[in-house]
Design a protein around this motif. Sequence first.
Motif, mmCIF file in Angstrom:
data_model
loop_
_atom_site.group_PDB
_atom_site.id
_atom_site.type_symbol
_atom_site.label_atom_id
_atom_site.label_comp_id
_atom_site.label_asym_id
_atom_site.label_seq_id
_atom_site.Cartn_x
_atom_site.Cartn_y
_atom_site.Cartn_z
ATOM 1 N N PHE A 20 0.874 -1.171 0.000
ATOM 2 C CA PHE A 20 0.000 0.000 0.000
ATOM 3 C C PHE A 20 0.911 1.220 0.000
ATOM 4 O O PHE A 20 1.516 1.582 0.991
ATOM 5 N N GLY A 21 1.012 1.840 -1.152
ATOM 6 C CA GLY A 21 1.937 2.938 -1.326
ATOM 7 C C GLY A 21 3.368 2.470 -1.138
ATOM 8 O O GLY A 21 3.798 1.477 -1.716
ATOM 9 N N ARG A 22 4.107 3.160 -0.275
ATOM 10 C CA ARG A 22 5.493 2.803 -0.013
ATOM 11 C C ARG A 22 5.646 1.853 1.168
ATOM 12 O O ARG A 22 6.765 1.571 1.598
ATOM 13 N N ARG A 23 4.556 1.382 1.702
ATOM 14 C CA ARG A 23 4.580 0.438 2.825
ATOM 15 C C ARG A 23 4.030 -0.900 2.362
ATOM 16 O O ARG A 23 3.363 -1.009 1.321
ATOM 17 N N SER A 24 4.277 -1.928 3.156
ATOM 18 C CA SER A 24 3.792 -3.259 2.793
ATOM 19 C C SER A 24 3.646 -4.121 4.036
ATOM 20 O O SER A 24 4.218 -3.839 5.105
ATOM 21 N N LEU A 25 2.876 -5.180 3.883
ATOM 22 C CA LEU A 25 2.688 -6.192 4.915
ATOM 23 C C LEU A 25 3.143 -7.538 4.383
ATOM 24 O O LEU A 25 2.789 -7.923 3.257
ATOM 25 N N GLU A 26 3.907 -8.261 5.190
ATOM 26 C CA GLU A 26 4.276 -9.633 4.857
ATOM 27 C C GLU A 26 3.204 -10.568 5.392
ATOM 28 O O GLU A 26 2.718 -10.406 6.515
ATOM 29 N N VAL A 27 2.818 -11.543 4.593
ATOM 30 C CA VAL A 27 1.805 -12.515 4.976
ATOM 31 C C VAL A 27 2.494 -13.742 5.577
ATOM 32 O O VAL A 27 3.347 -14.362 4.937
ATOM 33 N N ARG A 28 2.127 -14.076 6.801
ATOM 34 C CA ARG A 28 2.645 -15.281 7.436
ATOM 35 C C ARG A 28 1.484 -16.208 7.770
ATOM 36 O O ARG A 28 0.527 -15.804 8.450
ATOM 37 N N ALA A 29 1.552 -17.434 7.304
ATOM 38 C CA ALA A 29 0.532 -18.420 7.632
ATOM 39 C C ALA A 29 0.717 -18.846 9.086
ATOM 40 O O ALA A 29 1.804 -19.271 9.487
ATOM 41 N N THR A 30 -0.333 -18.697 9.880
ATOM 42 C CA THR A 30 -0.281 -19.058 11.300
ATOM 43 C C THR A 30 -1.523 -19.873 11.667
ATOM 44 O O THR A 30 -2.374 -19.436 12.437
ATOM 45 N N PRO A 31 -1.680 -21.075 11.062
ATOM 46 C CA PRO A 31 -2.878 -21.886 11.319
ATOM 47 C C PRO A 31 -2.913 -22.397 12.751
ATOM 48 O O PRO A 31 -1.913 -22.399 13.466
ATOM 49 N N GLY A 32 -4.096 -22.833 13.132
ATOM 50 C CA GLY A 32 -4.292 -23.402 14.460
ATOM 51 C C GLY A 32 -5.652 -23.049 15.016
ATOM 52 O O GLY A 32 -6.410 -23.916 15.428
ATOM 53 N N HIS A 33 -5.960 -21.745 15.013
ATOM 54 C CA HIS A 33 -7.327 -21.327 15.375
ATOM 55 C C HIS A 33 -8.270 -21.780 14.260
ATOM 56 O O HIS A 33 -9.343 -22.317 14.526
ATOM 57 N N THR A 34 -7.908 -21.514 13.026
ATOM 58 C CA THR A 34 -8.530 -22.091 11.838
ATOM 59 C C THR A 34 -7.413 -22.460 10.874
ATOM 60 O O THR A 34 -6.261 -22.058 11.049
ATOM 61 N N ASN A 35 -7.757 -23.202 9.824
ATOM 62 C CA ASN A 35 -6.758 -23.559 8.817
ATOM 63 C C ASN A 35 -6.219 -22.325 8.101
ATOM 64 O O ASN A 35 -5.061 -22.292 7.682
ATOM 65 N N GLY A 36 -7.081 -21.322 7.936
ATOM 66 C CA GLY A 36 -6.724 -20.179 7.107
ATOM 67 C C GLY A 36 -6.308 -18.946 7.881
ATOM 68 O O GLY A 36 -6.510 -17.828 7.406
ATOM 69 N N CYS A 37 -5.725 -19.111 9.055
ATOM 70 C CA CYS A 37 -5.300 -17.946 9.840
ATOM 71 C C CYS A 37 -4.006 -17.357 9.291
ATOM 72 O O CYS A 37 -3.062 -18.085 8.976
ATOM 73 N N LEU A 38 -3.976 -16.043 9.210
ATOM 74 C CA LEU A 38 -2.798 -15.319 8.756
ATOM 75 C C LEU A 38 -2.392 -14.285 9.792
ATOM 76 O O LEU A 38 -3.240 -13.737 10.497
ATOM 77 N N THR A 39 -1.105 -14.005 9.850
ATOM 78 C CA THR A 39 -0.570 -12.867 10.596
ATOM 79 C C THR A 39 0.068 -11.926 9.586
ATOM 80 O O THR A 39 0.815 -12.368 8.708
#
Length: 359
Positions: A101-120
């Motif tokens: 988003f613009g000059r910033r960004s977020l890294e996607v980390r898979a962190t399953p356990g609560h549900t299969n599709g949980c992300l941080t």
Amino acid sequence: MLIFRQLFDPTSSTYTYLLGCSVTKDAVLIDPVFEQVRRDAALIAELGLNLKWSLETHVHADHVTGGWLLKQREGCQIALAEASGAAGADRLLKDGDRIEFGRRSLEVRATPGHTNGCLTYVLDDESMAFTGDCIMIRGSGRTDFQQGDPRALYRSVRSRIFCLPETCLLYPAHDYRGLTATSVAEEKKYNPRLGGEAGEGDYVGYMKNLGLPHPKKIDEAVPANLRCGRPGNDNDANALHDPDWAPLRFTFSGVWEVEPHWLEEHLSKVQVLDVREPGEFTGPLGHIRGAMLVPLGELAARAGEIPKDKPIVAVCRAGSRSAHATAILLKAGFGDVANLPGGMLRWRAEGRGVEGGAL
């Protein structure tokens, strides 16, 4: 610099996070709530942001996401985990992906356990991470439904979150005690479920004996969230239908506003309610033609005197008292109510017609 706001939905105790690039004004919204979309859109507009992405940390069971509605209103795209099984997203995310988003960004980390599709989502400089229901403040998400797996959650936290810098601030999707944020260092030391010397077996045993009731909205929320919040029928789709009696603007403070030029052209179609004191009503600023005078201090007691056959536009000297008046009127059962921003000061400054007053 990063533009950052933490927002809260009291009904579901959900945190929504707005992040924006201060240079380009591009922004993302993490875990929006359907009923709060009007509020979120107002804040985005007031900050001059362009919403690029609506992001989900997981398929929620306690509220319906605002993703679909935000896409309709703001033109943003929707993204969530490929492993979530949801349909209707513009992008399905995998571990290692990056949301810009613009000059910033977020890294996607898979962190399953609560549900299969949980992300941080981890901010580009690793100063902040948005953990959803994976790790919470001195706790963690439950693991007893939606493919929950306590062993997977323990490993997610230990290998994907606790490896971040200890100064990294962690922002969960929920908190039920009014707490707002924590850090990697704090949770590694003080989290009673996952911190210290707690082993995987300890955590599994703890989680299997919580005995929590199912979320109240799970039967409604999960199916809707598997559609990215798209309503299943027309009634749901119109749940946040904006008033259409005027081109109104909803503010982040929760007030509907109407512009002076529209009001001047449609005076016969509304009831102008002036909530100043009598001396102000007849004073130098004058008053709008046809305005009804009910001072703010008397409004709650005299609300029954106000006709309900027309929408009401409240006005005062500068717009603050009249904003409060709209809240009083709504509480008294009036439906179509708006404030005149800037009040009589703006009205006169723009050269609009008044009765009485000084030239």
